[in-house]
Design a protein around this motif. Structure first.
Motif, mmCIF file in Angstrom:
data_model
loop_
_atom_site.group_PDB
_atom_site.id
_atom_site.type_symbol
_atom_site.label_atom_id
_atom_site.label_comp_id
_atom_site.label_asym_id
_atom_site.label_seq_id
_atom_site.Cartn_x
_atom_site.Cartn_y
_atom_site.Cartn_z
ATOM 1 N N GLN A 61 2.288 -3.219 11.817
ATOM 2 C CA GLN A 61 2.980 -2.212 10.998
ATOM 3 C C GLN A 61 4.060 -1.484 11.783
ATOM 4 O OE1 GLN A 61 -1.070 -0.612 10.485
ATOM 5 N NE2 GLN A 61 -0.273 0.284 8.606
ATOM 6 N N PHE A 95 0.645 8.005 11.696
ATOM 7 C CA PHE A 95 0.554 9.456 11.493
ATOM 8 C C PHE A 95 1.386 10.183 12.548
ATOM 9 C CE2 PHE A 95 -3.483 9.223 8.959
ATOM 10 C CZ PHE A 95 -3.225 10.229 8.057
ATOM 11 N N PHE A 152 -7.259 -1.616 6.959
ATOM 12 C CA PHE A 152 -6.379 -0.887 7.870
ATOM 13 C C PHE A 152 -6.988 -0.824 9.264
ATOM 14 C CE2 PHE A 152 -5.240 0.306 3.648
ATOM 15 C CZ PHE A 152 -3.849 0.397 3.697
ATOM 16 N N PHE A 208 -4.232 4.258 0.936
ATOM 17 C CA PHE A 208 -4.912 4.858 2.085
ATOM 18 C C PHE A 208 -5.043 6.358 1.787
ATOM 19 C CE2 PHE A 208 -5.353 6.535 6.360
ATOM 20 C CZ PHE A 208 -6.091 5.561 7.010
ATOM 21 N N ALA A 244 -3.134 3.309 12.344
ATOM 22 C CA ALA A 244 -2.944 4.419 11.403
ATOM 23 C C ALA A 244 -2.619 5.697 12.165
ATOM 24 C CB ALA A 244 -4.187 4.606 10.539
ATOM 25 N N ASN A 261 3.056 9.805 0.356
ATOM 26 C CA ASN A 261 3.862 10.051 1.565
ATOM 27 C C ASN A 261 4.539 8.806 2.120
ATOM 28 O OD1 ASN A 261 2.205 8.871 3.730
ATOM 29 N ND2 ASN A 261 0.761 10.524 3.289
ATOM 30 N N HIS A 262 4.105 7.614 1.698
ATOM 31 C CA HIS A 262 4.896 6.398 1.934
ATOM 32 C C HIS A 262 4.389 5.260 1.068
ATOM 33 C CE1 HIS A 262 1.549 5.699 4.805
ATOM 34 N NE2 HIS A 262 1.786 4.414 4.682
ATOM 35 N N HIS A 313 0.815 -1.227 0.000
ATOM 36 C CA HIS A 313 0.000 0.000 0.000
ATOM 37 C C HIS A 313 0.837 1.259 0.000
ATOM 38 C CE1 HIS A 313 0.334 0.112 4.521
ATOM 39 N NE2 HIS A 313 0.291 1.406 4.304
ATOM 40 N N GLU A 339 7.366 2.384 5.227
ATOM 41 C CA GLU A 339 6.631 1.595 6.204
ATOM 42 C C GLU A 339 6.687 0.129 5.781
ATOM 43 O OE1 GLU A 339 2.425 2.005 5.847
ATOM 44 O OE2 GLU A 339 2.050 1.715 7.968
ATOM 45 N N ARG A 363 -2.783 12.292 0.996
ATOM 46 C CA ARG A 363 -3.696 13.163 1.744
ATOM 47 C C ARG A 363 -4.163 14.259 0.809
ATOM 48 N NH1 ARG A 363 1.400 13.642 5.782
ATOM 49 N NH2 ARG A 363 1.267 11.555 6.663
ATOM 50 N N ALA A 405 0.126 5.830 0.738
ATOM 51 C CA ALA A 405 -0.841 6.738 1.360
ATOM 52 C C ALA A 405 -0.701 8.142 0.796
ATOM 53 C CB ALA A 405 -0.671 6.751 2.873
#
Ligand code: OOG
Ligand code: NI
Length: 447
Positions: A264, A397, A388, A127, A393, A223-224, A68, A290, A72, A70
């Motif tokens: 994780q 974050f 998830f 995500f 999560a 972002n990852h 996966h 991650e 935003r 992610a």
């Protein structure tokens, strides 16, 4: 015209392109991939049974592909266009996650494949979090952020056209698919140039680092990315040797004989150089790597027990103590496939063995699979959890937000508002697992 490229192929091509781009942008991520591949290889060498299980469950081929990423986003319009973009790749929004509970001003879903064949081919998911500007208390700052977001367009014109073309024709030709992957990639690329001056960046950053991350750049940079490991404890322990600084705690359930849900951990976000007004140098800290280790999906009953035990265990200050404590608390969670099935805590996929196939006429709808499993007619395979965990999560974050934990509007979930922005309801994860289990039972004549 041959619109003969499948959504699975586009998703695979896209996830590979994204991985290549991210390894270029964040070299430490490439190191993490090497570490994970080394550990996976060693685990398989030392554990022939696991090797065989994975091969039988068609898991080996997809082991070393990313699981996966992610992103935003800032506005409802961005989110609904992303829904259309991901639909081209066979990825649909599953579940609603309220992160405001943990002091993070976003709510989220995960775009992912949903049917068995698509998941087996390539389970890549994203995500996706939507910033909740309404949770910014300072009104002038809130308006400013909204105005900045209203001006940007995170999609290339060609990307929008290709999405519309796909919706019209229901498919792509090979050159269209190639073009789409290249154009879609642009949305997730990192941009060193902030769209705001440093003062605005700082003001938004002071409100919440995440707000600056979403608002101040021209795209919604990935972002990852997250590969799948077969031994997360080992990778966590080895990270420093590879020059990678892990977050303190592994999130999720403890190590078990039958892994459940999702464990994780990540490495700390990097300080990356940014330019304000095209020249002034600053830094921005958002992007990280991650890893995840996935286990069996839980029924609502199993999930309730997980949530209860996790809350009971609380969090810890160092990983070793925390893991031992978790293992202690989770003694209350049965740890064998048979007990998980008997107590209806986890989902399984049923298959007839060749002997079972030969006795098909003796199997009736409604039969208990357990005696058939013991007789060697049926095998039950754990269904992998594909979603998830909100508490995990939030932990991910926060480890990248300087561990700030200011609570923001506790229990301010707004699924309806999220779905309105998205443009459709999110799918229910429990229904998807139940359907997968029932489909397999029906194929065996058990339903
Ligand atoms: C997403 C964090 C959540 C996960 O694996 O639980 C997440 C983010 O930092 O944007 O990716
Ligand atoms: Ni993640």
């Amino acid at each position: 015209m041959g619109y003969n490229i499948t959504a699975d192929e586009i998703r695979e091509q896209f996830s590979q392109a994204m991985s290549a781009m991210y390894q270029q942008e964040v070299p430490q991520y490439g190191t993490l991939l090497e570490l994970v591949a080394d550990v996976n290889l060693a685990v398989l060498e030392h554990n022939p049974r696991l090797h065989e299980q994975l091969a039988n469950a068609d898991e080996l081929a997809r082991l070393n592909v990313e699981r996966h990423g992610a992103i935003r986003v800032g506005t409802a319009e961005e989110l609904s266009w992303l829904r259309r973009m991901f639909a081209v790749m066979g990825m649909y929004p599953v579940s609603y996650y309220d992160l405001s509970q943990a002091g993070v001003p976003v709510h989220s879903t995960a775009f992912r494949p949903v049917d068995d064949a698509a998941l087996a081919r390539n389970p890549f998911r994203i995500f996706t979090s939507l910033l909740r500007l309404e949770l910014i208390e300072n009104e002038s700052l809130r308006n400013k952020a909204a105005a900045i977001l209203a001006k940007r367009d995170i999609f290339t014109p060609a990307c929008r056209q290709l999405i519309e073309l796909h919706e019209l024709n229901g498919g792509f030709t090979a050159p269209q698919a190639d073009a789409f992957v290249q154009e879609a990639l642009e949305t997730f690329r990192w941009h060193r140039h902030a769209t705001v001056d440093e003062q605005t960046y700082q003001a938004l950053h002071n409100e919440h680092r995440l707000i600056a991350d979403v608002v101040c750049f021209p795209g919604c940079h990935i972002n990852h990315l997250t590969p799948r490991t077969l031994d997360i404890d080992r990778v966590q322990a080895l990270m420093p040797k590879y020059g990678i600084e892990p977050k303190i705690l592994i999130e999720g359930p403890p190590r078990r004989d039958v892994p459940i849900l999702l464990r994780q951990t990540s490495f700390k976000a990097l300080d990356e150089p940014v330019l304000f007004n095209g020249e002034h140098q600053g830094t921005h800290t958002a992007r990280f790597g991650e890893i995840e280790q996935r286990g069996v999906a839980l029924t609502p009953k199993g999930r309730a027990l997980y949530d209860q035990l996790l809350a009971e265990a609380g969090t810890g200050k160092d990983n070793l103590t925390h893991q031992l404590h978790l293992q202690d608390v989770f003694k209350a969670f049965p740890d064998s496939e048979m007990l998980l099935r008997k107590q209806e805590l986890a989902w399984f996929r049923y298959r007839l063995t060749p002997t079972g196939e030969a006795h098909r006429q003796a199997i009736c709808p409604g039969d208990d699979p357990q005696p058939l499993i013991e007789r060697g007619w049926v095998v039950a395979q754990p269904i992998t959890y594909e979603d998830f965990l909100p508490v995990s999560a939030a932990g991910i974050f926060q480890s990248n937000l300087g561990n700030e934990t200011q609570a923001r509007s506790h229990g301010n979930a707004s699924k309806a508002q999220f779905e309105a922005a998205l443009g459709c309801p999110v799918l229910d994860e429990f229904t998807l697992y139940q359907e997968a289990s029932e489909r397999s039972k029906r194929r065996c004549g058990l339903l």
